[in-house]
Design an enzyme around this catalytic site. Structure first.
Site, PDB file in Angstrom:
ATOM      1  N   ARG A 163       0.834  -1.238   0.023  1.00  0.00           N
ATOM      2  CA  ARG A 163      -0.041   0.062   0.025  1.00  0.00           C
ATOM      3  C   ARG A 163       0.945   1.260   0.148  1.00  0.00           C
ATOM      4  O   ARG A 163       2.248   1.190   0.199  1.00  0.00           O
ATOM      5  CB  ARG A 163      -0.874   0.028   1.004  1.00  0.00           C
ATOM      6  CG  ARG A 163      -0.416  -0.594   2.530  1.00  0.00           C
ATOM      7  CD  ARG A 163       0.115   0.071   3.490  1.00  0.00           C
ATOM      8  NE  ARG A 163       0.101   1.564   3.458  1.00  0.00           N
ATOM      9  CZ  ARG A 163       1.044   2.400   3.634  1.00  0.00           C
ATOM     10  NH1 ARG A 163       2.359   1.569   3.749  1.00  0.00           N
ATOM     11  NH2 ARG A 163       0.994   3.369   3.528  1.00  0.00           N
ATOM     12  N   GLY A 164       0.216   2.460  -0.068  1.00  0.00           N
ATOM     13  CA  GLY A 164       1.191   3.565  -0.234  1.00  0.00           C
ATOM     14  C   GLY A 164       0.949   3.808  -2.035  1.00  0.00           C
ATOM     15  O   GLY A 164       1.451   2.981  -2.796  1.00  0.00           O
ATOM     16  N   ALA A 165       0.694   5.100  -2.339  1.00  0.00           N
ATOM     17  CA  ALA A 165       0.447   5.335  -3.815  1.00  0.00           C
ATOM     18  C   ALA A 165       1.551   5.093  -4.642  1.00  0.00           C
ATOM     19  O   ALA A 165       1.198   4.282  -5.605  1.00  0.00           O
ATOM     20  CB  ALA A 165       0.026   7.022  -3.804  1.00  0.00           C
TER      21      ALA A 165
ATOM     22  N   ARG B 142      -7.772  -0.680  -6.607  1.00  0.00           N
ATOM     23  CA  ARG B 142      -7.963   0.488  -5.625  1.00  0.00           C
ATOM     24  C   ARG B 142      -8.412   1.809  -6.586  1.00  0.00           C
ATOM     25  O   ARG B 142      -7.422   1.902  -7.319  1.00  0.00           O
ATOM     26  CB  ARG B 142      -7.016   0.778  -4.724  1.00  0.00           C
ATOM     27  CG  ARG B 142      -6.555  -0.540  -3.878  1.00  0.00           C
ATOM     28  CD  ARG B 142      -5.843  -0.240  -2.577  1.00  0.00           C
ATOM     29  NE  ARG B 142      -6.374   0.681  -1.648  1.00  0.00           N
ATOM     30  CZ  ARG B 142      -5.876   1.165  -0.715  1.00  0.00           C
ATOM     31  NH1 ARG B 142      -4.499   1.297  -0.594  1.00  0.00           N
ATOM     32  NH2 ARG B 142      -6.433   2.117  -0.044  1.00  0.00           N
TER      33      ARG B 142
ATOM     34  N   GLN C 289      -2.305   2.253  10.581  1.00  0.00           N
ATOM     35  CA  GLN C 289      -1.240   2.267   9.544  1.00  0.00           C
ATOM     36  C   GLN C 289      -0.168   3.067  10.285  1.00  0.00           C
ATOM     37  O   GLN C 289       0.959   2.881  10.099  1.00  0.00           O
ATOM     38  CB  GLN C 289      -1.629   2.645   8.236  1.00  0.00           C
ATOM     39  CG  GLN C 289      -2.130   1.610   7.499  1.00  0.00           C
ATOM     40  CD  GLN C 289      -2.807   1.886   6.063  1.00  0.00           C
ATOM     41  OE1 GLN C 289      -2.340   2.735   5.668  1.00  0.00           O
ATOM     42  NE2 GLN C 289      -3.360   0.767   5.492  1.00  0.00           N
TER      43      GLN C 289
ATOM     44  N   ASP D 125      -2.498  10.504  -1.900  1.00  0.00           N
ATOM     45  CA  ASP D 125      -2.670   9.409  -3.099  1.00  0.00           C
ATOM     46  C   ASP D 125      -3.180  10.329  -4.208  1.00  0.00           C
ATOM     47  O   ASP D 125      -3.244   9.416  -5.080  1.00  0.00           O
ATOM     48  CB  ASP D 125      -3.796   8.611  -2.430  1.00  0.00           C
ATOM     49  CG  ASP D 125      -3.241   7.827  -1.437  1.00  0.00           C
ATOM     50  OD1 ASP D 125      -2.975   6.726  -1.598  1.00  0.00           O
ATOM     51  OD2 ASP D 125      -2.871   8.149  -0.199  1.00  0.00           O
TER      52      ASP D 125
END
EC number: 5.3.1.23
Length: 371
Positions: free
Chosen positions: A55-57, A105, A216, A257
């Site tokens: 995860r994380g853009a 996503r 997170q 994001d």
């Protein structure tokens, strides 16, 4: 255990040539377990993105790019039992992989940017002799995306440290969610700034929001900062306001994001409230993100699609029910902070301050602003 050039854990890595596989650090298992998962199909990558193993853009975009490499040889992308053999079959399978990965996503624009880069390569490789050669060309592009992000993280860290070091040798800084090595291909975005400050001897004291609903900040950000020797205090999200009021923090810095043409910024849910609190208490609010996170096709944050997550992530996160059966749940993953609440946006090309559509376009797409 793999480490990158900054002595941090590798969030994702590719092993082998075009017939290799993607390895991901499974972030759902942190901080209790450091576990890696291997992905050798498009569906493996799609599931890893969807369940937040990665995860994380920026990291999502990089993982998706490698997923397209896997797609070039994935028979399931052809809808038959035959593995792609010809270049035409490899291209068709890779394009199907792009389409499927795009559904994982919706909010992080880096995912779609990376997939567009891969589609651009697919459009030029039809003359290759085999699907294997197509995969090799795609792998070269995925590696280029990965390496570019590593360099962008380093530049964001430098520009951000130059900006924040004026706060003094010791400073309190609030951050929200996770924006470090786990979210990118390098040192991170907002956390890269904090790492750079620490390396300059500035000794930042970071207050990390736990960040609901999946904690997170608590599970990932606190772990990363401790790994790198940065002074960190974990706080619940609702503690940020009194901390700012009492003068314990001189700045807030977060990631993003998706950022619109005028600077409206989508980030993990709770960011907007933190920005309002910072504005009220006269504390600068900074966003750190690469230019790949900007979406100049939209102006207003109202146009950003907001991902809705499963209610179980709130009602029974980590396997234990903490809410009544049948309770109604609203669980958006992100919210939007309007540009007027943002003091500056730190990119790999420099700092946008003040934040305006003119300044954003000049930094992100300077050719479009030239007369």
């Amino acid at each position: 255990m793999n480490r990158n050039n900054s002595d941090g854990f590798e969030t994702l890595s590719w092993t082998g040539a075009g017939d290799g596989f993607l390895t991901l650090l499974d972030q759902t298992r942190l901080p209790n377990e450091v576990t890696f998962v291997n992905c050798d199909s498009v569906e493996d990558v799609w599931q890893a993105i969807k369940r937040l193993a990665v995860r994380g853009a920026p990291a999502i975009g990089i993982a998706a790019a490698y997923g397209v490499v896997l797609g070039a040889r994935d028979e399931k992308m052809l809808g038959s039992g035959d593995s792609p053999k010809t270049a035409e079959q490899g291209c068709r399978a890779a394009l199907a992989a792009c389409d499927h990965l795009a559904t994982s996503r919706p909010t992080a624009v880096n995912l779609f940017w990376a997939l567009d880069r891969m589609r651009g390569v697919i459009a030029t490789v039809g003359e290759e002799p085999s699907a294997g050669r197509v995969a090799e060309r795609l792998l070269a592009e995925a590696v280029a995306i990965h390496e570019a992000d590593r360099a962008q993280c380093a530049a964001i860290g430098r520009y951000g440290a130059d900006l924040l070091e004026t706060l003094g040798p010791t400073m309190g800084i609030v951050t929200h969610c996770n924006t470090g090595m786990l979210a990118t291909g390098g040192d991170g975005t907002a956390l890269a700034v904090l790492f750079a400050l620490n390396e300059r001897g500035m000794q930042p004291h970071v207050y990390a929001d736990e960040t609901r609903p999946l904690l997170q900040g608590a599970r990932l950000t606190a772990w990363e900062l401790m790994e790198r020797g940065v002074h960190v205090t974990l706080i619940c999200d609702s503690m940020a306001a009194p901390l700012l009021r009492d003068g314990k923090a001189q700045a807030v810095i977060v990631g993003a994001d998706r950022i619109t043409a005028r600077g409206d910024t989508a980030n993990k849910i709770g960011t907007y409230g933190l920005a309002v609190q910072a504005k009220h208490h006269g504390v600068p609010f900074y966003v750190a993100a690469p230019t790949t996170t900007f979406d100049l096709s939209i102006t207003s944050g109202d146009e950003i699609p907001i991902e809705q997550r499963a209610p179980e992530e709130i009602t029974e996160a980590f396997g234990r029910r903490t809410a009544p059966e049948g309770v109604e749940v609203d669980n958006p993953a992100f919210d939007v902070t309007p540009a007027e609440l943002i003091t500056a946006i730190i990119t790999e090309r420099g700092v946008i301050e003040p934040v305006s559509e003119e300044a954003v376009r000049a930094m992100v797409d300077p050719e479009s602003t030239q007369s």
